[in-house]
Design a protein around this motif. Sequence first.
Motif, PDB file in Angstrom:
ATOM      1  N   ARG A 107       8.957   6.141  -3.529  1.00 11.83           N
ATOM      2  CA  ARG A 107       7.307   5.681  -3.890  1.00 11.83           C
ATOM      3  C   ARG A 107       7.859   6.213  -5.506  1.00 11.83           C
ATOM      4  NH1 ARG A 107       3.443   9.212   0.581  1.00 11.83           N
ATOM      5  NH2 ARG A 107       3.990   7.315   1.459  1.00 11.83           N
TER       6      ARG A 107
ATOM      7  N   GLU B 159     -10.908   4.978  -6.023  1.00  6.79           N
ATOM      8  CA  GLU B 159      -8.870   4.802  -7.490  1.00  6.79           C
ATOM      9  C   GLU B 159      -9.841   4.967  -8.538  1.00  6.79           C
ATOM     10  OE1 GLU B 159      -6.822   4.824  -5.840  1.00  6.79           O
ATOM     11  OE2 GLU B 159      -5.743   3.512  -4.463  1.00  6.79           O
TER      12      GLU B 159
ATOM     13  N   SER C 207       7.681   6.123 -12.381  1.00  6.63           N
ATOM     14  CA  SER C 207       6.064   6.352 -13.163  1.00  6.63           C
ATOM     15  C   SER C 207       5.954   7.833 -13.137  1.00  6.63           C
ATOM     16  CB  SER C 207       4.732   6.554 -12.270  1.00  6.63           C
ATOM     17  OG  SER C 207       4.953   5.847 -11.417  1.00  6.63           O
TER      18      SER C 207
ATOM     19  N   GLY D 126       2.746   3.331  -5.250  1.00  6.30           N
ATOM     20  CA  GLY D 126       2.742   4.082  -6.859  1.00  6.30           C
ATOM     21  C   GLY D 126       2.235   2.940  -7.694  1.00  6.30           C
ATOM     22  N   LYS D 127       0.758   2.384  -7.087  1.00  4.08           N
ATOM     23  CA  LYS D 127       0.525   1.740  -7.656  1.00  4.08           C
ATOM     24  C   LYS D 127      -0.738   2.226  -9.254  1.00  4.08           C
ATOM     25  CE  LYS D 127      -1.109  -1.520  -4.540  1.00  4.08           C
ATOM     26  NZ  LYS D 127      -0.833  -0.785  -3.705  1.00  4.08           N
ATOM     27  N   SER D 128      -1.736   2.997  -7.876  1.00  2.29           N
ATOM     28  CA  SER D 128      -2.337   3.626  -8.636  1.00  2.29           C
ATOM     29  C   SER D 128      -2.310   5.199  -9.427  1.00  2.29           C
ATOM     30  CB  SER D 128      -3.598   4.249  -7.236  1.00  2.29           C
ATOM     31  OG  SER D 128      -4.070   2.990  -6.979  1.00  2.29           O
ATOM     32  N   THR D 129      -1.225   5.629  -8.395  1.00  2.71           N
ATOM     33  CA  THR D 129      -0.183   7.193  -9.270  1.00  2.71           C
ATOM     34  C   THR D 129       0.207   6.289 -11.219  1.00  2.71           C
ATOM     35  OG1 THR D 129       0.381   7.549  -6.761  1.00  2.71           O
ATOM     36  CG2 THR D 129       1.389   8.408  -9.199  1.00  2.71           C
TER      37      THR D 129
ATOM     38  N   LYS E 126     -12.758  -1.428  -4.083  1.00  2.82           N
ATOM     39  CA  LYS E 126     -12.980  -0.084  -3.637  1.00  2.82           C
ATOM     40  C   LYS E 126     -13.916   0.721  -3.532  1.00  2.82           C
ATOM     41  CE  LYS E 126      -7.543  -0.799  -2.612  1.00  2.82           C
ATOM     42  NZ  LYS E 126      -6.901   0.408  -2.887  1.00  2.82           N
TER      43      LYS E 126
ATOM     44  N   THR F 197       0.984  -1.114   0.366  1.00  4.62           N
ATOM     45  CA  THR F 197      -0.007  -0.214   0.166  1.00  4.62           C
ATOM     46  C   THR F 197       1.062   1.024   0.138  1.00  4.62           C
ATOM     47  OG1 THR F 197      -1.871   1.008   0.897  1.00  4.62           O
ATOM     48  CG2 THR F 197       0.241  -0.005   2.438  1.00  4.62           C
ATOM     49  N   GLN F 198       0.170   2.285  -0.935  1.00  2.00           N
ATOM     50  CA  GLN F 198       0.993   3.657  -1.125  1.00  2.00           C
ATOM     51  C   GLN F 198       2.190   3.707  -1.974  1.00  2.00           C
ATOM     52  OE1 GLN F 198      -0.220   7.002   0.956  1.00  2.00           O
ATOM     53  NE2 GLN F 198      -1.557   5.591   0.075  1.00  2.00           N
TER      54      GLN F 198
HETATM   55  N1  LIG Z   1       6.091   7.999  -9.228  1.00  5.02           N
HETATM   56  C1  LIG Z   1       5.683   9.074  -7.959  1.00  5.02           C
HETATM   57  N2  LIG Z   1       6.643   9.973  -7.230  1.00  5.02           N
HETATM   58  C2  LIG Z   1       6.072  10.739  -6.527  1.00  5.02           C
HETATM   59  N3  LIG Z   1       5.769   9.824  -5.819  1.00  5.02           N
HETATM   60  C3  LIG Z   1       4.940   9.262  -6.113  1.00  5.02           C
HETATM   61  C4  LIG Z   1       4.727   8.420  -7.212  1.00  5.02           C
HETATM   62  N4  LIG Z   1       3.752   7.303  -7.453  1.00  5.02           N
HETATM   63  C5  LIG Z   1       3.259   7.564  -5.749  1.00  5.02           C
HETATM   64  N5  LIG Z   1       4.149   8.710  -5.023  1.00  5.02           N
HETATM   65  C6  LIG Z   1       3.176   8.893  -3.903  1.00  5.02           C
HETATM   66  O1  LIG Z   1       2.509   8.077  -3.133  1.00  5.02           O
HETATM   67  C7  LIG Z   1       1.844   8.203  -2.940  1.00  5.02           C
HETATM   68  C8  LIG Z   1       0.611   6.333  -3.124  1.00  5.02           C
HETATM   69  O2  LIG Z   1       0.726   6.550  -4.432  1.00  5.02           O
HETATM   70  P1  LIG Z   1      -0.179   5.428  -4.496  1.00  5.02           P
HETATM   71  O3  LIG Z   1      -2.748   6.080  -4.006  1.00  5.02           O
HETATM   72  O4  LIG Z   1      -0.011   5.856  -6.203  1.00  5.02           O
HETATM   73  O5  LIG Z   1      -0.248   3.656  -3.931  1.00  5.02           O
HETATM   74  P2  LIG Z   1      -1.373   2.396  -4.296  1.00  5.02           P
HETATM   75  O6  LIG Z   1       0.403   1.576  -4.023  1.00  5.02           O
HETATM   76  O7  LIG Z   1      -1.789   3.108  -5.105  1.00  5.02           O
HETATM   77  O8  LIG Z   1      -2.102   2.628  -2.767  1.00  5.02           O
HETATM   78  P3  LIG Z   1      -2.929   1.378  -2.257  1.00  5.02           P
HETATM   79  O9  LIG Z   1      -2.670  -0.132  -2.199  1.00  5.02           O
HETATM   80  O10 LIG Z   1      -3.044   1.919  -0.440  1.00  5.02           O
HETATM   81  O11 LIG Z   1      -4.051   2.331  -3.200  1.00  5.02           O
HETATM   82  C9  LIG Z   1       0.803   9.183  -3.631  1.00  5.02           C
HETATM   83  O12 LIG Z   1       0.218   9.697  -2.877  1.00  5.02           O
HETATM   84  C10 LIG Z   1       1.981   9.871  -4.372  1.00  5.02           C
HETATM   85  O13 LIG Z   1       1.846  11.358  -3.566  1.00  5.02           O
END
Ligand SMILES: Nc1ncnc2c1ncn2[C@@H]1O[C@H](COP(=O)(O)OP(=O)(O)OP(=O)(O)O)[C@@H](O)[C@H]1O
Length: 465
Positions: A398, A240, A415, A211-214, A236, A208-209
Amino acid sequence: MLLAFAALLVVLPMVRERFPRTWWYAVSFPILWGRIRFTWRRLAWECDLAVTRKRAHTMIGGILLKGKELDPVIPRLWMGWPRPFSVTARARMLPGQTPDEFVNAAKAMAHAWRVHSVRVSSPARGEVEFTISARDPLATVTTPGVLARRKHHGRPWFRVSVTTETEESPGAVAAARLLRIFVGLLEDGNPWVLDLRLLPHWLITGATQSGKSTLMNAAVVELAPRPVALVGIDLKGGMELGNYTARLSALATDRPAAVRVLGHLVDVVLERTTQCHIAGVRSMWDLPEEIRPVPIVLLVDELAELCLATDPKDKADALACSTNLVRLAQLGASLGVHLLVAGQRVGSELGPGVTMLRAQLGGRICHRVADPETAKMTLGDKFPDAVDAAQSIGPLERGVAIATTNEGGWMRARSANIGAEQAQRITTDYAHQRVWLPGLSDFYLPGGGFDLPPRGFGLPGGETS
Ligand SMILES: Nc1ncnc2c1ncn2[C@@H]1O[C@H](COP(=O)(O)OP(=O)(O)OP(=O)(O)O)[C@@H](O)[C@H]1O
Ligand SMILES: [Mg+2]
């Protein structure tokens, strides 16, 4: 003289700070070039990259002596042209050598040459290539604001030629135009491109957190202006993928809706198979442009939510979901249906279909992981040597991930940092590009076949029923 020297001491760090690229080409690269040339012989010798002209063992008085050869042959090294903050070099392997020996020496090279990293690959038989990165190119990814602004005006982020092959069919050119998604930067400084023609389906994992959704945002923002149908499954509650509702052809936010969407997409794929069969072609892209259907990219956020059911009532639905995902992955590649599946874990505990699904998702992206198992599950079957690299991604990195490259290897990548709000704004701007999929999208088009959308389907404007 002293004054000039003092001025230089003040000015040079400023030049270095303000014009890092110029500094690299004018100062850092020549120094690195000299350092590599100067140290290569000793490095090759110390890291056992030299072979001997003489035998490495001999008999003296009935005793077999083994030792380092005294007449070493060093692999020849050619330096390539510099690229921004990196340079490649090639070495010709000597008989008896394998690329593994050079891979093991990569760390020593990085230290000896005082660079961020040295990656070793073997693009041709008998040769190894070193990608020498002077600094971590992923430390600074293009600012998201710039990317978003440029996208906003419909201009591409990276200027990459659509195709370099002039003899490609119109269908192949169209596929290249629609299915290459620029999502960030690779460690070697090149754009990170998910090429759905080469790897039609992608698995994106990470804690979690991480960077998948980003990453998903970056992909969607790239796809939004193109004539591509985007379909989302986000169990969810649409938290997302709900950001892109305006541009999505359908969004399922609960499992029954997901079953319906997946079932429908399987029907679409089967229809396309018949269409190709009648036309006598083997791929949707070989159909004439007038009758060629639009490609569909299915986005799934959190695979576990979709496939993991504890309630026996939901188990049948969960199984239907994973089975249909596998069918889509198997059939969809040449019929223009592509999957981007994100999840925290992809193990067999998610159900019997998930291991099979993982095998079908050829493109792999592994962000920071919470446990070694996830890295192994994502990369272990294809790139055992990448598992360690994935585990070494830190919590502060991240968006950094280990990704399959289009050449079939793996590389660190990051990303573009596209936040949810930006993704929402940009996808809303391209709402007019939303593709209407008969049987799916008409649930929530005004005047569509149904008065009320079924439960779990997204409504325009971000609402869900
Ligand atoms: N390429 C990037 N560069 C800088 N910061 C990033 C990048 N990707 C993600 N982040 C930071 O990390 C945070 C979490 O990213 P994200 O929401 O994509 O995670 P996730 O894997 O989807 O988490 P979850 O499983 O909880 O949904 C974002 O709010 C962003 O600030
Ligand atoms: Mg997420």
